[in-house]
Write an enzyme that holds these catalytic residues in place. Sequence first.
Site, PDB file in Angstrom:
ATOM      1  N   PHE A 133       0.808  -1.220   0.000  1.00 39.11           N
ATOM      2  CA  PHE A 133       0.000   0.000   0.000  1.00 39.11           C
ATOM      3  C   PHE A 133       0.835   1.261   0.000  1.00 39.11           C
ATOM      4  CE2 PHE A 133       0.813  -0.374   4.585  1.00 39.11           C
ATOM      5  CZ  PHE A 133       1.049   0.950   4.943  1.00 39.11           C
ATOM      6  N   LYS A 172      -1.135  -7.611  -8.792  1.00 38.65           N
ATOM      7  CA  LYS A 172      -2.070  -7.673  -7.676  1.00 38.65           C
ATOM      8  C   LYS A 172      -1.650  -6.597  -6.694  1.00 38.65           C
ATOM      9  CE  LYS A 172      -2.878  -8.688  -3.919  1.00 38.65           C
ATOM     10  NZ  LYS A 172      -3.346  -7.770  -2.795  1.00 38.65           N
ATOM     11  N   GLU A 210      -5.151  -3.721  -1.746  1.00 36.18           N
ATOM     12  CA  GLU A 210      -6.571  -3.375  -1.766  1.00 36.18           C
ATOM     13  C   GLU A 210      -6.855  -2.063  -1.038  1.00 36.18           C
ATOM     14  OE1 GLU A 210      -5.835  -6.165   1.741  1.00 36.18           O
ATOM     15  OE2 GLU A 210      -5.138  -5.908  -0.331  1.00 36.18           O
ATOM     16  N   SER A 269       5.648  -7.162   3.959  1.00 39.15           N
ATOM     17  CA  SER A 269       6.204  -7.526   5.260  1.00 39.15           C
ATOM     18  C   SER A 269       7.007  -8.818   5.162  1.00 39.15           C
ATOM     19  CB  SER A 269       5.081  -7.692   6.278  1.00 39.15           C
ATOM     20  OG  SER A 269       4.298  -8.826   5.971  1.00 39.15           O
ATOM     21  N   CYS A 296       9.596   1.630   3.444  1.00 36.99           N
ATOM     22  CA  CYS A 296      10.487   0.539   3.827  1.00 36.99           C
ATOM     23  C   CYS A 296      11.919   1.025   3.986  1.00 36.99           C
ATOM     24  CB  CYS A 296      10.420  -0.593   2.804  1.00 36.99           C
ATOM     25  SG  CYS A 296      11.080  -0.162   1.191  1.00 36.99           S
ATOM     26  N   GLU A 331       9.525  -3.777  13.074  1.00 37.45           N
ATOM     27  CA  GLU A 331       9.227  -2.661  12.183  1.00 37.45           C
ATOM     28  C   GLU A 331       7.914  -2.005  12.621  1.00 37.45           C
ATOM     29  OE1 GLU A 331       9.433  -1.800   7.435  1.00 37.45           O
ATOM     30  OE2 GLU A 331       8.412  -3.624   8.055  1.00 37.45           O
TER      31      GLU A 331
END
Length: 499
Positions: A149, A173, A176, A226, A281, A383
């Site tokens: 995201f 993909k 969402e 992740s 990240c 994290e």
Amino acid sequence: MQQIGHFIGGEHVAGSSGRTHPVYNPTLGEQTKEVALASVEEMDRAVANAQEAFPAWAATSPMHRARVMFRYKDLIEKHMDELAELLSSEHGKTVPDARGSVQRGLEVVEFACGIPHLLKGEFSDSVATGMDLYSMRQPLGVVAGITPFNFPAMVPMWMYSIAIACGNTFILKPSEKDPSVPMRLAELMMEAGAPAGVMNVVNGDKVSVDAILDDPRIQAVSFVGSTPIAKYIYSRSAEQGKRCQAMGGAKNHMIVMPDADMEMASDALIGSAYGSAGERCMAISVAVPVGDEAADKLLEKLIPKVENLKVGPSTDPDAHFGPLVTAEHLAKVKSYVDLGIEEGADLLIDGREFRMQGYENGYFMGGCLFDNVTEDMRIYKEEIFGPVLSVVRAKDFDEATRLPSDHEFGNGVSIFTHNGDAARDFARKVQVGMVGVNVPIPVPLSFHTFGGWKNSAFGDTNQHGPEGVKFYTKIKTVTSRWPGGVQIGPDFTIPTIKS
């Protein structure tokens, strides 16, 4: 309410699974859209379209594919403001930050424009009498990308730009949480001249992910997200015999040596730790000043800058960062601050109770700053992915080098110093994949490769750059002999080159 489906075979397709996911505007804290979650059957349709489109696209000359990329680059530039505003409305990052992330993705499109050169093989003339040896790089087939995201434009472009330029067809993909920008990027790819089926976007959840991993027609999978999911995707891809590059989590350190320019170091920390609300990240989440004197000097500069951070709606061009992506993620980040207090760290600045006037329902949080964080604390180990910076005081240079080297994550690290010997020694010794010297976010440019070490990356090839071309192609080596009428009898030994 706007309904978002899928983009399959060059067309928008309404979802048919009956399952949906809400899409929110984080600034307002309101649901604004609904995205369809694909079924296995819908993923199957997308893969079938991509497989059908592959032979003709693979046979298309690299020069033609490059021209599609040139047109695509031009279209993205023309629609930059639209893409940035759309991204900002679903993610929450400020419009200037969103624009910058689209630009970093566009740089990989620019790199892909050079695909005729990048696909050149090697040639060795006359390795033996009448014999030549050469290699060629060929596309894999249908490949897929599963993206996070926090960068709904940049990370997908890192993947599909090179994959498509190499002659593959692509299944994306996306997350969402913010699906609109990937859909728009697919539309622009078709407008640039890519044939139907070359780029497909299938919105979904774990059902879609597993369908990608289990489909034998999909030859390779690229993932960013992740670490637990990266491990899952890498291992399941390996079981199915797929190529896989899976980028996981991070805990990026910034070493601040006693001789560093503390003004520059504190400015670097402010931007890298709190930009995009820490949802990067490559965000710096751990500052490591070397020695208590350096730590005190750094905090003297840092504290007022954290206190003066301007948090605002994503449309405010003067805001340093906007809201977090969802209410659930906001609650998770706040829980880490609670945990840090319980673990005994000193919370110097507490942003948990920040409220944005006029946007009280938005997912806002102010910057948080911890001091005296230690290696055994979960806020150091895990994290957080939010606007939280931890200061871990190191006794000396060796300890400062050891901290990021021993951490389970190895994505990025930086050192701030005026000492060239220390910087060079650190860059060579530290066990982390990407290193910055007086650079807080050491993300390589598109013609180099992006990738961490240890639990930050799984697979032996990195994102974009030459590694990207390597990942999305397979090499074929041809040994060719044209004897020119010379008769050569049978030889029952292994072929060798005779001097």
